[in-house]
Design an enzyme around this catalytic site. Sequence first.
Site, PDB file in Angstrom:
ATOM      1  N   LYS A   1       0.818  -1.218   0.000  1.00 34.40           N
ATOM      2  CA  LYS A   1       0.000   0.000   0.000  1.00 34.40           C
ATOM      3  C   LYS A   1       0.847   1.260   0.000  1.00 34.40           C
ATOM      4  CE  LYS A   1      -0.324  -0.757   4.934  1.00 34.40           C
ATOM      5  NZ  LYS A   1       0.182  -2.129   4.945  1.00 34.40           N
TER       6      LYS A   1
ATOM      7  N   VAL B   1      -5.212  -3.185   0.585  1.00 35.92           N
ATOM      8  CA  VAL B   1      -6.206  -2.490   1.404  1.00 35.92           C
ATOM      9  C   VAL B   1      -7.156  -3.498   2.025  1.00 35.92           C
ATOM     10  CG1 VAL B   1      -8.088  -0.802   1.427  1.00 35.92           C
ATOM     11  CG2 VAL B   1      -6.097  -0.407  -0.036  1.00 35.92           C
TER      12      VAL B   1
ATOM     13  N   LYS C   1      -3.983   3.820   2.328  1.00 39.80           N
ATOM     14  CA  LYS C   1      -5.131   3.057   1.842  1.00 39.80           C
ATOM     15  C   LYS C   1      -6.217   3.988   1.299  1.00 39.80           C
ATOM     16  CE  LYS C   1      -4.160  -0.672   5.101  1.00 39.80           C
ATOM     17  NZ  LYS C   1      -4.513  -1.282   6.405  1.00 39.80           N
TER      18      LYS C   1
END
Length: 433
Positions: free
Chosen positions: A106, A133, A206
């Site tokens: 991420k 995520v 995220k």
Amino acid sequence: MSATPVRVALLGCGSVGSQVVRLLREQSADLEARVGAPVELVGVAVRRLDARREVEVPEGLLTTDAAGLVASGVDVVVEVIGGIEPARSLILSALEHGASVVTANKALLAEDGATLFAAADKAGRDLYFEASVAGAIPILRPLRESLAGDRVRRVLGIVNGTTNFILDKMDTSGAGFTEALEEAQALGYAEADPTADVEGFDAAAKAAILASLAFHTRVVATDVHREGISEVSAADVASARQMGSVVKLLAICDLVEGPDGPAVSARVHPAMIPRSHPLASVREAYNAVFVESDAAGQLMFYGPGAGGSPTASAVLGDLVTVARNRLQDVRGVGESTYADLGVLPMGATTTRYHVAIDVEDKAGVLAAVAQEFAKQDVSIQTVRQQGRGEDAQLVVVSHRATDEALSATVAALREMSEVREVTSVMRVEGDSE
């Protein structure tokens, strides 16, 4: 079925990588049936050959030469080492050498996803990242594919299990932040250095990925307004409870009307939400993402948001897809940034504030406080007084206004002679106001 196996290289063999190895071994027959060819793990790149691992890696697969492994002509490279470098260089090398890539990274996607997607386009290969995520929760593919024919208006989520565990313990036990953090660390939910989680860096990365997919606009981590939970007090949580609310660290991505047309608002901060909201019931280290769109309406995705096995499940799902694509000589969905919307600054974003103010208990104080709100064109939804004398406190909840106006109001309150202290400021989200 094809007799030629899909050759897979794995970068990293920590908690997630170890579970990827386990699932590849335990589910090999099912994976072969789903892909249409055997899936063969041909190498696992690690920093230390002698490190202890959660699962046994078959002899001969471990190597410290990650660069050589990704350039060895494999079909798919799975990257679960995290961080920016050497992950970025290894992924770029993998794509240049003709491999498709599955990643859970991420931080890298939120910082420099554009470079990775450009390299994937140039190579004509897949770059999949569902595991980046919310762990096992399938949220990115629905945004990328299932809702591709819809207009997403809002993505509202609890995307960090550590902070949700801490805030849940503060709510259910009355514990303070430090006490709840120590419990999270003892149970393995929080790292020894919890900064990335409790200060919102993880959730902001995220949020950038979610906003990019939802609104077809390139959003990076630095575009996301970020506040953590380290300043959330037991009094804040208790005040939320009195309002019938709960405090959560939220990632909020909105399609809004800016001064120059449609724009993206992306932010991460603690907020009070009504206990009637679906996200309020998300307990302990679980994650949930609430999506609102024009045609589909309201959707909620819920489940374990971290951990080796749940995250490995998402990795394997991507691996099956890109392996099938390799066999059929096709590519899946790439980056979609056609909308190219601007990102609205936090000051221009509309929100609501909950403000607790220690005041002198005398006539005219409430009117003076209300006047400061009115000066910034901020209207008050509710106000209540708690205590008397030296313990007098006003608790004010505003109607929606720009964050800039609300921040200016709080700054003005702190300068008032009648105000001893502004003890708490927190945003309010998730209701119909």
